[in-house]
Structure formats: C-alpha cells, structure tokens
Design a protein around this motif. Sequence first.
Motif, mmCIF file in Angstrom:
data_model
loop_
_atom_site.group_PDB
_atom_site.id
_atom_site.type_symbol
_atom_site.label_atom_id
_atom_site.label_comp_id
_atom_site.label_asym_id
_atom_site.label_seq_id
_atom_site.Cartn_x
_atom_site.Cartn_y
_atom_site.Cartn_z
ATOM 1 N N THR A 56 0.846 -1.324 0.120
ATOM 2 C CA THR A 56 -0.060 -0.062 0.059
ATOM 3 C C THR A 56 0.890 1.437 -0.060
ATOM 4 O OG1 THR A 56 -0.319 0.092 2.539
ATOM 5 C CG2 THR A 56 -1.911 -1.095 1.472
ATOM 6 N N PHE A 57 2.210 1.001 -0.277
ATOM 7 C CA PHE A 57 2.921 2.454 -0.149
ATOM 8 C C PHE A 57 2.344 3.248 -0.956
ATOM 9 C CE2 PHE A 57 6.364 4.972 -1.751
ATOM 10 C CZ PHE A 57 7.074 5.367 -0.487
ATOM 11 N N CYS A 59 -0.202 4.572 -2.126
ATOM 12 C CA CYS A 59 -1.382 4.597 -2.517
ATOM 13 C C CYS A 59 -2.458 5.451 -2.116
ATOM 14 C CB CYS A 59 -2.119 3.070 -2.205
ATOM 15 S SG CYS A 59 -3.605 2.748 -3.024
ATOM 16 N N TYR A 60 -3.115 6.075 -3.190
ATOM 17 C CA TYR A 60 -4.034 7.243 -3.042
ATOM 18 C C TYR A 60 -5.227 6.849 -2.173
ATOM 19 C CZ TYR A 60 -7.075 11.289 -3.866
ATOM 20 O OH TYR A 60 -7.459 12.535 -3.927
ATOM 21 N N ASP A 61 -5.998 5.725 -2.529
ATOM 22 C CA ASP A 61 -7.154 5.471 -2.339
ATOM 23 C C ASP A 61 -7.409 5.021 -0.799
ATOM 24 O OD1 ASP A 61 -7.992 5.656 -4.976
ATOM 25 O OD2 ASP A 61 -7.620 3.615 -5.625
ATOM 26 N N GLY A 62 -6.609 4.444 -0.050
ATOM 27 C CA GLY A 62 -6.907 4.101 1.232
ATOM 28 C C GLY A 62 -7.006 2.696 1.140
ATOM 29 N N MET A 63 -7.322 1.958 2.170
ATOM 30 C CA MET A 63 -7.383 0.309 2.196
ATOM 31 C C MET A 63 -8.589 0.028 1.486
ATOM 32 S SD MET A 63 -6.360 -1.717 5.551
ATOM 33 C CE MET A 63 -4.672 -1.016 6.178
ATOM 34 N N ALA A 64 -9.600 0.408 1.641
ATOM 35 C CA ALA A 64 -10.845 -0.048 1.033
ATOM 36 C C ALA A 64 -11.009 0.240 -0.277
ATOM 37 C CB ALA A 64 -12.164 0.654 1.652
ATOM 38 N N GLY A 65 -10.397 1.215 -1.002
ATOM 39 C CA GLY A 65 -10.505 1.540 -2.378
ATOM 40 C C GLY A 65 -9.539 0.646 -2.825
ATOM 41 N N VAL A 66 -8.297 0.494 -2.524
ATOM 42 C CA VAL A 66 -7.280 -0.482 -2.722
ATOM 43 C C VAL A 66 -7.805 -1.836 -3.144
ATOM 44 C CG1 VAL A 66 -5.186 -1.935 -2.151
ATOM 45 C CG2 VAL A 66 -5.216 0.802 -1.899
ATOM 46 N N ALA A 67 -8.648 -2.350 -1.963
ATOM 47 C CA ALA A 67 -9.178 -3.610 -2.093
ATOM 48 C C ALA A 67 -10.157 -3.849 -3.370
ATOM 49 C CB ALA A 67 -9.873 -3.951 -0.815
ATOM 50 N N GLU A 68 -10.835 -2.803 -3.623
ATOM 51 C CA GLU A 68 -11.835 -2.695 -4.526
ATOM 52 C C GLU A 68 -11.068 -2.478 -5.896
ATOM 53 O OE1 GLU A 68 -15.455 0.069 -6.231
ATOM 54 O OE2 GLU A 68 -14.672 0.653 -4.355
ATOM 55 N N SER A 69 -10.047 -1.765 -6.032
ATOM 56 C CA SER A 69 -9.137 -1.788 -7.307
ATOM 57 C C SER A 69 -8.664 -3.103 -7.667
ATOM 58 C CB SER A 69 -8.449 -0.521 -7.026
ATOM 59 O OG SER A 69 -7.307 -0.392 -8.216
ATOM 60 N N ARG A 78 -6.730 -14.711 -4.307
ATOM 61 C CA ARG A 78 -6.909 -13.877 -3.014
ATOM 62 C C ARG A 78 -6.320 -12.683 -3.071
ATOM 63 N NH1 ARG A 78 -9.437 -17.906 -0.049
ATOM 64 N NH2 ARG A 78 -8.965 -20.180 -0.374
ATOM 65 N N ILE A 79 -6.651 -11.903 -1.969
ATOM 66 C CA ILE A 79 -5.914 -10.404 -1.944
ATOM 67 C C ILE A 79 -5.513 -10.355 -0.529
ATOM 68 C CG2 ILE A 79 -6.110 -8.071 -2.153
ATOM 69 C CD1 ILE A 79 -8.739 -8.697 -3.961
ATOM 70 N N VAL A 80 -4.103 -9.969 -0.437
ATOM 71 C CA VAL A 80 -3.638 -9.617 0.905
ATOM 72 C C VAL A 80 -2.941 -8.095 0.721
ATOM 73 C CG1 VAL A 80 -1.523 -10.070 2.638
ATOM 74 C CG2 VAL A 80 -2.980 -12.012 1.493
ATOM 75 N N LEU A 81 -3.270 -7.346 1.892
ATOM 76 C CA LEU A 81 -2.635 -5.983 1.738
ATOM 77 C C LEU A 81 -1.512 -6.030 2.473
ATOM 78 C CD1 LEU A 81 -5.819 -3.917 2.194
ATOM 79 C CD2 LEU A 81 -4.789 -4.525 0.455
ATOM 80 N N TYR A 82 -0.381 -5.314 2.073
ATOM 81 C CA TYR A 82 0.852 -5.273 2.868
ATOM 82 C C TYR A 82 1.170 -3.856 3.221
ATOM 83 C CZ TYR A 82 5.845 -6.953 3.471
ATOM 84 O OH TYR A 82 7.178 -7.178 3.731
ATOM 85 N N THR A 83 1.427 -3.685 4.403
ATOM 86 C CA THR A 83 1.080 -2.165 4.905
ATOM 87 C C THR A 83 1.524 -1.951 6.427
ATOM 88 O OG1 THR A 83 -0.444 -0.402 5.091
ATOM 89 C CG2 THR A 83 -1.175 -2.773 5.876
ATOM 90 N N TRP A 84 2.056 -0.943 6.607
ATOM 91 C CA TRP A 84 2.517 -0.334 8.098
ATOM 92 C C TRP A 84 1.222 -0.039 8.752
ATOM 93 C CZ3 TRP A 84 6.888 -1.747 9.429
ATOM 94 C CH2 TRP A 84 7.935 -1.561 8.741
ATOM 95 N N GLU A 85 -0.058 0.229 7.824
ATOM 96 C CA GLU A 85 -1.231 0.793 8.569
ATOM 97 C C GLU A 85 -1.912 -0.117 9.525
ATOM 98 O OE1 GLU A 85 -2.623 2.167 5.145
ATOM 99 O OE2 GLU A 85 -1.199 3.340 4.651
ATOM 100 N N LEU A 86 -1.484 -1.028 10.395
ATOM 101 C CA LEU A 86 -2.212 -1.877 11.028
ATOM 102 C C LEU A 86 -2.403 -1.655 12.522
ATOM 103 C CD1 LEU A 86 -0.466 -5.274 9.942
ATOM 104 C CD2 LEU A 86 -2.532 -4.193 9.171
#
Length: 225
Positions: A56-57, A59-69, A78-86
């Motif tokens: 997610t580094f 990324c403009y959309d934020g987590m929900a937008g990323v997942a949808e995109s 499957r989709i996994v988000l890789y982020t500091w934002e936990l």
Amino acid sequence: MRTDTRPITVAVVNDYELVVAGVNEILKPYADRIKVIELDVNTAVSQPVDIVLFDTFGCYDGMAGVAESVARRWLPGRIVLYTWELNPAAEAVARAAKVDGAVSKGLGGAELVEALEAVHSGEGFVFRDNEPGDADDEQANGNLRHSHDWPGRAAGLSMREAEMISLICQGLSNAQIAQHAYLSPNSVKSYIRSAYRKMGVSTRAQAVAWGIQAGLLPEVGRTAV
C-alpha cells in the motif's frame, strides 16, 4: 497444514518499482514455498496467481479503495494488503473491504511467508501485526529487519516519511493523508517536518519538486519473473 507441495504463486503489486523489487527480495529465500511470478507496477496481472500481495506504499485510495481496485483489475484468487497501517481501525476497514488478509511490513521474511500460507489455506481473514515498537525508529537507526526499499530511502527518508511525501506529490492535504494512513494530524505533521529537514526544503511546493525528482510519483510498468 498444506497438502499441496507446489509453491504458492504470488504477484507483488505497487505503483513503485523499487517497492515491488524490495518485496521480491524478501521472498526470494523462500522460493520453495512462495513463487513470485510477476512484479506489477500499476498494471494488470497477466496470468493467474494464487495471491496478489498489494503493497500500500503511496497508494491514494486507502485500504478500502485498494481492495476494490485490486479485485476489479487483477481478479486474483486471494488479496493480501501489505502495509504499516495496522491498528484496530485499519483492521476493521480491511475486514469490511473483504480482502483475505492484512499483514505488517514489520514482519520478517519467514513470518510473511507463514501469513501468506495461512491465507492460501483458506483460514479466513488473516491479520498479522509485528511486535510492538516504532518501525520508523528502527529504520532511522539502520536496524531494518529485512530488505524493503522505497523511493527517498537513499536520502535518509524512512518509509513513513517517504509515503507522506509521495502523497503530497499526488496532491493530498495533511487531513487527507491522516485519513488515508490512519494517523493523527499531529503525527502526519511530525513525519512531514522530519522529511522536510532531511530533504532540505521548507515549503510544500519545494517538497513536490524534490519528490518528483526523487521518483515519488507513481510509475507504470510490469516485470514478469
């Protein structure tokens, strides 16, 4: 426990070439378990994969937008988000977005692989945070746990600071950055002030010019591996 012995196929996706290359380096020692078959920079994955690991580094959309995109554009297993934002708020957003997992960049390589295997096995939503502590402090002291890379690192910017500048380059206000990164406005200001000192700038316009020169605007391209 997995009964299928073939490596799990993964596409690493982000808008920055340095970022996806760094994640690939982290996973290389585990090639018997995880096979990275594409490194994607803002383009669609061209072949079926078991997991899209979306960094997610910047990324403009934020987590929900990323997942949808990701779901719309890459159609992975499957989709996994890789982020500091936990944190609890980020976890709630990730769950609501119906991705299969959210894992911390603070994890070591073996822990990351274990998390991806848990996702692949269908255990349900997988949430893996790192041990308590400030990852940016670790970066500032040169004590990185693994081989992440990112634009601005050579100038001394931590990943968090570089991400703040990348979002500024994309036109976000401090308030939008705080909402995107699940940080308080004061934390955002602190990261930006620290980044400005390292960059040798004092205004937003100067920061944007510096960021563009340093490659902190999204790129487009793909490398199959």
